[in-house]
Scaffold this motif. Sequence first.
Motif, PDB file in Angstrom:
ATOM      1  N   VAL A 246      -6.760 -33.697 -17.207  1.00 38.63           N
ATOM      2  CA  VAL A 246      -5.795 -32.692 -16.764  1.00 38.63           C
ATOM      3  C   VAL A 246      -6.036 -32.399 -15.284  1.00 38.63           C
ATOM      4  N   MET A 247      -4.944 -32.438 -14.495  1.00 40.91           N
ATOM      5  CA  MET A 247      -5.068 -32.316 -13.043  1.00 40.91           C
ATOM      6  C   MET A 247      -4.646 -30.944 -12.551  1.00 40.91           C
ATOM      7  N   ASP A 248      -5.307 -30.478 -11.502  1.00 47.99           N
ATOM      8  CA  ASP A 248      -5.041 -29.166 -10.915  1.00 47.99           C
ATOM      9  C   ASP A 248      -3.680 -29.191 -10.213  1.00 47.99           C
ATOM     10  N   SER A 249      -2.777 -28.311 -10.667  1.00 48.62           N
ATOM     11  CA  SER A 249      -1.453 -28.218 -10.051  1.00 48.62           C
ATOM     12  C   SER A 249      -1.212 -26.833  -9.469  1.00 48.62           C
ATOM     13  N   SER A 250      -2.277 -26.120  -9.150  1.00 50.43           N
ATOM     14  CA  SER A 250      -2.154 -24.734  -8.698  1.00 50.43           C
ATOM     15  C   SER A 250      -1.288 -24.598  -7.459  1.00 50.43           C
ATOM     16  N   SER A 251      -1.222 -25.641  -6.648  1.00 47.03           N
ATOM     17  CA  SER A 251      -0.428 -25.621  -5.421  1.00 47.03           C
ATOM     18  C   SER A 251       1.042 -25.940  -5.664  1.00 47.03           C
ATOM     19  N   GLY A 252       1.414 -26.239  -6.904  1.00 42.61           N
ATOM     20  CA  GLY A 252       2.755 -26.733  -7.175  1.00 42.61           C
ATOM     21  C   GLY A 252       2.872 -28.214  -6.918  1.00 42.61           C
ATOM     22  N   ASP A 253       1.745 -28.884  -6.829  1.00 46.26           N
ATOM     23  CA  ASP A 253       1.685 -30.328  -6.609  1.00 46.26           C
ATOM     24  C   ASP A 253       0.311 -30.776  -7.075  1.00 46.26           C
ATOM     25  N   LEU A 254       0.126 -32.077  -7.204  1.00 47.59           N
ATOM     26  CA  LEU A 254      -1.208 -32.605  -7.419  1.00 47.59           C
ATOM     27  C   LEU A 254      -1.919 -32.733  -6.080  1.00 47.59           C
ATOM     28  N   SER A 255      -3.228 -32.871  -6.139  1.00 45.07           N
ATOM     29  CA  SER A 255      -3.992 -33.076  -4.909  1.00 45.07           C
ATOM     30  C   SER A 255      -3.627 -34.419  -4.289  1.00 45.07           C
ATOM     31  N   PRO A 256      -3.881 -34.612  -3.001  1.00 44.62           N
ATOM     32  CA  PRO A 256      -3.643 -35.927  -2.393  1.00 44.62           C
ATOM     33  C   PRO A 256      -4.362 -37.060  -3.122  1.00 44.62           C
ATOM     34  N   VAL A 257      -5.576 -36.789  -3.596  1.00 46.67           N
ATOM     35  CA  VAL A 257      -6.308 -37.826  -4.343  1.00 46.67           C
ATOM     36  C   VAL A 257      -5.582 -38.163  -5.633  1.00 46.67           C
ATOM     37  N   ASP A 258      -5.145 -37.157  -6.374  1.00 46.30           N
ATOM     38  CA  ASP A 258      -4.474 -37.420  -7.644  1.00 46.30           C
ATOM     39  C   ASP A 258      -3.100 -38.050  -7.436  1.00 46.30           C
ATOM     40  N   ARG A 259      -2.407 -37.664  -6.387  1.00 44.35           N
ATOM     41  CA  ARG A 259      -1.129 -38.325  -6.085  1.00 44.35           C
ATOM     42  C   ARG A 259      -1.356 -39.814  -5.837  1.00 44.35           C
ATOM     43  N   GLN A 260      -2.402 -40.140  -5.091  1.00 40.08           N
ATOM     44  CA  GLN A 260      -2.675 -41.555  -4.818  1.00 40.08           C
ATOM     45  C   GLN A 260      -3.123 -42.279  -6.079  1.00 40.08           C
ATOM     46  N   GLN A 261      -3.876 -41.592  -6.945  1.00 41.30           N
ATOM     47  CA  GLN A 261      -4.285 -42.230  -8.197  1.00 41.30           C
ATOM     48  C   GLN A 261      -3.072 -42.543  -9.070  1.00 41.30           C
ATOM     49  N   LEU A 262      -2.072 -41.665  -9.077  1.00 40.31           N
ATOM     50  CA  LEU A 262      -0.840 -41.952  -9.802  1.00 40.31           C
ATOM     51  C   LEU A 262      -0.151 -43.168  -9.207  1.00 40.31           C
ATOM     52  N   VAL A 263      -0.032 -43.223  -7.898  1.00 43.77           N
ATOM     53  CA  VAL A 263       0.575 -44.385  -7.237  1.00 43.77           C
ATOM     54  C   VAL A 263      -0.170 -45.658  -7.600  1.00 43.77           C
ATOM     55  N   ASP A 264      -1.494 -45.614  -7.581  1.00 40.88           N
ATOM     56  CA  ASP A 264      -2.297 -46.805  -7.869  1.00 40.88           C
ATOM     57  C   ASP A 264      -2.167 -47.234  -9.329  1.00 40.88           C
TER      58      ASP A 264
ATOM     59  N   ALA B  84       4.567 -19.599 -13.195  1.00 40.24           N
ATOM     60  CA  ALA B  84       4.250 -20.868 -13.857  1.00 40.24           C
ATOM     61  C   ALA B  84       5.432 -21.822 -13.805  1.00 40.24           C
ATOM     62  N   TYR B  85       6.657 -21.292 -13.988  1.00 38.85           N
ATOM     63  CA  TYR B  85       7.822 -22.164 -13.898  1.00 38.85           C
ATOM     64  C   TYR B  85       7.901 -22.837 -12.532  1.00 38.85           C
ATOM     65  N   ARG B  86       7.716 -22.066 -11.462  1.00 34.82           N
ATOM     66  CA  ARG B  86       7.795 -22.630 -10.117  1.00 34.82           C
ATOM     67  C   ARG B  86       6.719 -23.689  -9.911  1.00 34.82           C
ATOM     68  N   GLU B  87       5.542 -23.483 -10.497  1.00 34.28           N
ATOM     69  CA  GLU B  87       4.483 -24.493 -10.394  1.00 34.28           C
ATOM     70  C   GLU B  87       4.896 -25.771 -11.114  1.00 34.28           C
ATOM     71  N   ASP B  88       5.412 -25.644 -12.327  1.00 27.96           N
ATOM     72  CA  ASP B  88       5.840 -26.831 -13.087  1.00 27.96           C
ATOM     73  C   ASP B  88       6.952 -27.581 -12.363  1.00 27.96           C
ATOM     74  N   TRP B  89       7.947 -26.841 -11.874  1.00 27.48           N
ATOM     75  CA  TRP B  89       9.056 -27.488 -11.169  1.00 27.48           C
ATOM     76  C   TRP B  89       8.566 -28.149  -9.885  1.00 27.48           C
ATOM     77  N   GLY B  90       7.599 -27.513  -9.205  1.00 25.97           N
ATOM     78  CA  GLY B  90       7.034 -28.129  -8.013  1.00 25.97           C
ATOM     79  C   GLY B  90       6.392 -29.468  -8.307  1.00 25.97           C
ATOM     80  N   VAL B  91       5.644 -29.544  -9.408  1.00 25.39           N
ATOM     81  CA  VAL B  91       4.996 -30.804  -9.783  1.00 25.39           C
ATOM     82  C   VAL B  91       6.050 -31.878 -10.050  1.00 25.39           C
ATOM     83  N   ILE B  92       7.052 -31.551 -10.846  1.00 22.68           N
ATOM     84  CA  ILE B  92       8.087 -32.536 -11.191  1.00 22.68           C
ATOM     85  C   ILE B  92       8.835 -32.997  -9.944  1.00 22.68           C
ATOM     86  N   SER B  93       9.283 -32.061  -9.142  1.00 22.66           N
ATOM     87  CA  SER B  93      10.107 -32.419  -7.986  1.00 22.66           C
ATOM     88  C   SER B  93       9.318 -33.171  -6.930  1.00 22.66           C
ATOM     89  N   ARG B  94       8.022 -32.898  -6.803  1.00 26.43           N
ATOM     90  CA  ARG B  94       7.220 -33.577  -5.788  1.00 26.43           C
ATOM     91  C   ARG B  94       6.694 -34.932  -6.251  1.00 26.43           C
TER      92      ARG B  94
END
Length: 330
Positions: free
Chosen positions: A97-115, A150-160
Amino acid sequence: MRRKHKWLPVAAASLLLLTVVPPTATGAPAGPLSAGGSNYDFYDLTGGCDREPYGVIDSFNRGRDTITAQLGQMHDAGQRRLRIGIFHQHAPDSGTVMDSSSGDLSPVDRQQLVDLLAAVKAAGFQEIDVVFMPLGVDDPHGWSSMNETAYREDWGVISRLHPLIAAAGIPYRIDLLNEGMPMSDQPALRAYTQRLWADYTAAFGSADTVGFSMTVWIADRVTQMSAVYGATPPSVFELHLYGDSWNGDEYQQFVDADQKMTSLGYHQPWIIGETYFDDATAADNIRRAIADTGRTVQYLTQWPLTRAQKCADVDQAPPVPYAAYSSAGF
């Protein structure tokens, strides 16, 4: 019944296209689909049950060689489609489970998804189903009222993350909330899904999403689809089928869902996004239900939990065997 890394069992299965369906989703491959595959979220288990340290996204850098090898093994076993969960929470990373407190994943986790998506493409998989799985306070299934933060955090993750998924070069669909279609007695979840559907379709349209997957009691959830989707439902629906003594076997669940959808004018094809792992009984039940109802199923992805349920949520890693479904013609 809600299961999964919520942590209860949720299964996933992958089927092949049983009927030729014109592509209607962005990135959907032309022509008929072939074999399905697996939900691929964890690459190992500690003690046979603990998958938390082994998320294929959150722990991709650590497990890269193992994950790459497993993708090759699954492809060699005849699997061609994967369902991949994005587990996130308003809390630190857990290994899955990844930290989405910023409304996005961390740069490391974003890159891990890409990879990870690059490795899936390189292994030869033909399509992916990406599912968003918020946990803890971000998970609306247990809300009594709308949680705006929480909704804004979830939507931030999806949209980003949407641009990363769309840029991966693999035909894809997105499940906006795992088993998110509400039941008739879940007004807060209904409000969440209504708003998320409106926000998502305004930003990205509806062609690349299944909307919200649904599990038992599916027939009751179907009654909420018009409230959630309005006049613009997705072109494909996703169902999860786990036979049990309370809700009937996979055949009964399938037929009940088909009858309710048909009565309400929903004739879209289905994806079976989860079902028991490499299970001949499930394969036969679903095959018979398709034949008896005439409902088009595009493909199926198995969840790594056997019918014996040796663990609460997952008892198989990695999900390589696929013989029960391929032998049944899926």
